[in-house]
Design an enzyme around this catalytic site. Structure first.
Site, PDB file in Angstrom:
ATOM      1  CB  THR A 128      -0.531 -10.831 -11.015  1.00 58.33           C
ATOM      2  OG1 THR A 128      -0.687  -9.299 -11.478  1.00 58.33           O
ATOM      3  CG2 THR A 128      -1.238 -11.519 -12.189  1.00 58.33           C
ATOM      4  CD  GLU A 143       6.633  -7.162 -14.969  1.00 56.73           C
ATOM      5  OE1 GLU A 143       7.897  -7.004 -15.255  1.00 56.73           O
ATOM      6  OE2 GLU A 143       5.775  -8.144 -15.213  1.00 56.73           O
ATOM      7  N   PRO A 187       0.898  -1.067  -0.011  1.00 56.31           N
ATOM      8  CG  PRO A 187      -0.987  -1.565   1.615  1.00 56.31           C
ATOM      9  CD  PRO A 187       0.349  -2.181   1.055  1.00 56.31           C
ATOM     10  CB  SER A 209       5.463   5.854 -18.607  1.00 58.25           C
ATOM     11  OG  SER A 209       4.814   4.912 -19.339  1.00 58.25           O
ATOM     12  CD  GLU A 210       4.922   8.852 -14.946  1.00 58.01           C
ATOM     13  OE1 GLU A 210       4.609   7.641 -14.723  1.00 58.01           O
ATOM     14  OE2 GLU A 210       4.018   9.318 -15.920  1.00 58.01           O
ATOM     15  N   GLY A 233     -18.267   6.530 -32.891  1.00 56.02           N
ATOM     16  CA  GLY A 233     -19.244   6.224 -31.905  1.00 56.02           C
ATOM     17  C   GLY A 233     -19.087   4.597 -31.584  1.00 56.02           C
ATOM     18  NE  ARG A 289     -19.500   4.657 -40.177  1.00 56.93           N
ATOM     19  CZ  ARG A 289     -20.776   4.487 -39.959  1.00 56.93           C
ATOM     20  NH1 ARG A 289     -21.566   3.447 -40.113  1.00 56.93           N
ATOM     21  NH2 ARG A 289     -21.365   5.690 -39.395  1.00 56.93           N
ATOM     22  CD  GLN A 309     -11.057  10.388 -32.269  1.00 57.54           C
ATOM     23  OE1 GLN A 309     -11.317  10.043 -31.123  1.00 57.54           O
ATOM     24  NE2 GLN A 309     -12.077  11.360 -32.793  1.00 57.54           N
TER      25      GLN A 309
HETATM   26  C1  LIG Z   1      -3.376  -4.938 -12.779  1.00 55.47           C
HETATM   27  C2  LIG Z   1      -2.012  -4.755 -11.869  1.00 55.47           C
HETATM   28  C3  LIG Z   1      -1.258  -6.062 -11.717  1.00 55.47           C
HETATM   29  C4  LIG Z   1      -0.223  -5.795 -10.666  1.00 55.47           C
HETATM   30  N1  LIG Z   1       0.367  -7.032 -10.541  1.00 55.47           N
HETATM   31  C5  LIG Z   1       1.437  -6.940  -9.755  1.00 55.47           C
HETATM   32  C6  LIG Z   1       2.137  -7.959  -9.116  1.00 55.47           C
HETATM   33  O1  LIG Z   1       1.994  -9.058  -9.567  1.00 55.47           O
HETATM   34  N2  LIG Z   1       3.133  -7.933  -8.028  1.00 55.47           N
HETATM   35  C7  LIG Z   1       3.436  -6.661  -7.560  1.00 55.47           C
HETATM   36  O2  LIG Z   1       4.269  -6.624  -6.856  1.00 55.47           O
HETATM   37  N3  LIG Z   1       3.009  -5.339  -8.058  1.00 55.47           N
HETATM   38  C8  LIG Z   1       1.761  -5.531  -9.103  1.00 55.47           C
HETATM   39  N4  LIG Z   1       1.300  -4.437  -9.723  1.00 55.47           N
HETATM   40  C9  LIG Z   1       1.727  -3.304  -8.889  1.00 55.47           C
HETATM   41  C10 LIG Z   1       2.420  -2.185  -9.853  1.00 55.47           C
HETATM   42  O3  LIG Z   1       3.578  -2.583 -10.101  1.00 55.47           O
HETATM   43  C11 LIG Z   1       2.383  -0.791  -9.456  1.00 55.47           C
HETATM   44  O4  LIG Z   1       0.917  -0.289  -9.203  1.00 55.47           O
HETATM   45  C12 LIG Z   1       3.334   0.140  -9.866  1.00 55.47           C
HETATM   46  O5  LIG Z   1       4.532  -0.064  -9.694  1.00 55.47           O
HETATM   47  C13 LIG Z   1       2.868   1.633  -9.435  1.00 55.47           C
HETATM   48  O6  LIG Z   1       2.757   1.806  -8.085  1.00 55.47           O
HETATM   49  P1  LIG Z   1       1.580   2.321  -7.255  1.00 55.47           P
HETATM   50  O7  LIG Z   1       0.378   2.027  -8.183  1.00 55.47           O
HETATM   51  O8  LIG Z   1       1.549   2.460  -5.882  1.00 55.47           O
HETATM   52  O9  LIG Z   1       1.829   3.964  -7.862  1.00 55.47           O
HETATM   53  P2  LIG Z   1       2.684   5.040  -6.957  1.00 55.47           P
HETATM   54  O10 LIG Z   1       4.106   4.547  -6.858  1.00 55.47           O
HETATM   55  O11 LIG Z   1       1.997   5.820  -5.974  1.00 55.47           O
HETATM   56  O12 LIG Z   1       2.837   6.233  -8.196  1.00 55.47           O
HETATM   57  C14 LIG Z   1       1.821   7.353  -8.642  1.00 55.47           C
HETATM   58  C15 LIG Z   1       2.356   8.194  -9.676  1.00 55.47           C
HETATM   59  O13 LIG Z   1       3.245   8.791  -9.233  1.00 55.47           O
HETATM   60  C16 LIG Z   1       4.347   8.536 -10.178  1.00 55.47           C
HETATM   61  N5  LIG Z   1       5.860   8.540  -9.566  1.00 55.47           N
HETATM   62  C17 LIG Z   1       6.062   7.913  -8.272  1.00 55.47           C
HETATM   63  N6  LIG Z   1       7.277   8.178  -7.803  1.00 55.47           N
HETATM   64  C18 LIG Z   1       7.872   9.029  -8.922  1.00 55.47           C
HETATM   65  C19 LIG Z   1       9.165   9.399  -9.054  1.00 55.47           C
HETATM   66  N7  LIG Z   1      10.262   9.324  -8.587  1.00 55.47           N
HETATM   67  N8  LIG Z   1       9.399  10.337 -10.067  1.00 55.47           N
HETATM   68  C20 LIG Z   1       8.163  10.567 -11.015  1.00 55.47           C
HETATM   69  N9  LIG Z   1       6.851  10.003 -10.859  1.00 55.47           N
HETATM   70  C21 LIG Z   1       6.814   9.199  -9.860  1.00 55.47           C
HETATM   71  C22 LIG Z   1       4.134   7.367 -10.636  1.00 55.47           C
HETATM   72  O14 LIG Z   1       4.868   7.046 -12.064  1.00 55.47           O
HETATM   73  C23 LIG Z   1       2.729   7.305 -10.697  1.00 55.47           C
HETATM   74  O15 LIG Z   1       2.357   8.073 -12.122  1.00 55.47           O
HETATM   75  C24 LIG Z   1       0.166  -4.499 -10.448  1.00 55.47           C
HETATM   76  C25 LIG Z   1      -0.484  -3.478 -10.638  1.00 55.47           C
HETATM   77  C26 LIG Z   1      -1.726  -3.428 -11.533  1.00 55.47           C
HETATM   78  C27 LIG Z   1      -2.594  -2.417 -11.588  1.00 55.47           C
END
Ligand SMILES: Cc1cc2nc3c(=O)[nH]c(=O)nc-3n(C[C@H](O)[C@H](O)[C@H](O)COP(=O)(O)OP(=O)(O)OC[C@H]3O[C@@H](n4cnc5c(N)ncnc54)[C@H](O)[C@@H]3O)c2cc1C
Length: 380
Positions: free
Chosen positions: A158, A363, A128, A366-367, A340, A268, A336
């Protein structure tokens, strides 16, 4: 790679394409609507050897190359992104981590079952309060005699609800940055393991995502993967391979979106002509095709580097970043182009768009990929 490998990759790609068309494509809409995890598909994928792609045959796998792996994931992604995501998470994360760093006992007892798809693998890094900042892991593992006791919560895992075993990153030394984190192999039927909230996701809905709660969960000494304190470094190594798989999945989603858009544009008619006759539509299709091809080439290059045993941190992140963003653009452009209808569930474009978005988050966002790329570039 010689021609023999290229031929074998081609055969493997065709086999997966046929399987996906026959066994998955007819159910895509229904499974997505219901967020149904098709366990029977994973059993069949196991029989085809696709649940132990990277694992040597002596440990129950198929011992294929990353070049095979990316072709397999492209084909699955082009039909059902969520199944591709589950195959990627199982192969590159849970199973591969257990194989790469597991004791002989884990390799003998668990890896073959994972590789044959009898048991689904999960991988728990995210928490969390430790997402992008995974070094901030709070889950603890405390040694007591010949056991380790694990406590904590892992988020967005996952196969948390459907998996049989997980690799869990947990802090073994308090306050000692990422070198205080170790990795453990945890059978998910162990006492003290509870599955928490199942996520109701926008996309990748067939893939099972839930939290895992660990309360005084005891594992034996042999559950420690590799050396104490190496868990974070292992996780980053595992992600170097995992990100190539997410790149390949993205290429598949982008290709699926593009193919759907091309077919629709040819059918279309508006203003008395198929919309494919309009230059505005053609330019979009041309950009999609070029980006899909560039993403595929970058992903295949990353796979070749990995197969060559080279460090792929830079190219894995580049492939994952580029391909996932291409997939989101392709999904959006497909919507797009379909107007619709593209915005409605009777047509496939909106699902590609929804599924693609996950690839820019899981994993490493993008950041985070940009941070990794810049770090490699600067040489930090
Ligand atoms: C469908 C799904 C499957 C997943 N499966 C797994 C799994 O099997 N095992 C596992 O361990 N995890 C899993 N994840 C977790 C996933 O890897 C994380 O959601 C991801 O790494 C981002 O963490 P967060 O969601 O806490 O976002 P946050 O870390 O809170 O990020 C929020 C935003 O802040 C940006 N941010 C954070 N730090 C920085 C920085 N230093 N500089 C610039 N921007 C920043 C992020 O890019 C993002 O845009 C899964 C997630 C999803 C949605």
């Amino acid at each position: 790679m010689g021609d023999t490998c290229a031929e074998s990759v081609k055969e493997c790609r065709e086999m997966v394409r046929d399987f996906a068309r026959a066994e998955i494509a007819p159910h895509v809409r229904e499974w997505d609507d219901k967020a149904y995890f098709p366990v029977e598909v994973f059993r069949k994928l196991g029989e085809l050897g696709l649940m132990g792609i990277l694992i040597p045959e002596e440990f129950g796998g198929t011992g294929l190359t990353y070049r095979h792996y990316v072709a397999i994931l492209e084909e699955l992604g082009a039909v059902e992104g969520g199944i591709g995501l589950s195959v990627a998470a199982h192969n590159s994360l849970g199973t591969n981590h257990a194989y790469m760093f597991g004791s002989d006992e884990i390799r003998k007892e668990w890896v073959p079952r994972l590789a044959r798809g009898e048991v689904l693998g999960a991988w728990g890094l995210t928490e969390p309060e430790a997402g992008s900042d995974s070094g901030a892991t709070k889950t603890t593992a405390v040694r007591q005699g010949k056991e380790w006791i694990l406590n904590g919560t892992k988020n967005f895992i996952t196969h948390a609800g459907t998996g049989g075993a997980a690799v869990i990153m947990a802090r073994t030394t308090p306050g000692k940055d990422h070198h205080g984190i170790s990795a453990f192999f945890l059978p998910l039927n162990s006492p003290g393991v509870t599955v928490g909230k199942h996520e109701d996701k926008v996309g990748m809905r067939v893939s099972d995502t839930a939290s895992l709660i660990l309360e005084d969960c005891r594992v034996g000494e042999g559950a420690l993967l590799g050396r104490e304190g190496d868990g974070f470094v292992q996780a980053m190594q595992v992600l170097d391979g995992g990100r190539i798989s997410i790149a390949a999945l993205s290429v598949g989603i982008a290709r699926g979106a593009m193919d759907a858009a091309v077919s629709y544009a040819k059918e279309r008619c508006q203003f008395g002509r198929p919309i494919a006759a309009f230059q505005g539509i053609r330019f979009k299709l041309a950009d999609m095709a070029t980006e899909v091809q560039a993403a595929r080439l970058l992903t295949e290059r990353a796979a070749e580097e990995k197969d060559g045993g080279r460090k792929t941190t830079l190219i894995s992140s580049q492939a994952k970043l580029y391909a996932s963003e291409v997939a989101v653009r392709a999904g959006e452009n497909a919507v797009q182009i379909m107007g619709g209808y593209g915005y409605c569930k009777d047509y496939p474009a909106e699902k590609f768009w929804r599924d693609a978005k996950l690839c820019t988050i899981g994993e490493g966002t993008s950041e985070i990929q940009r941070l990794v790329i810049a770090r490699e570039l600067i040489g930090e």
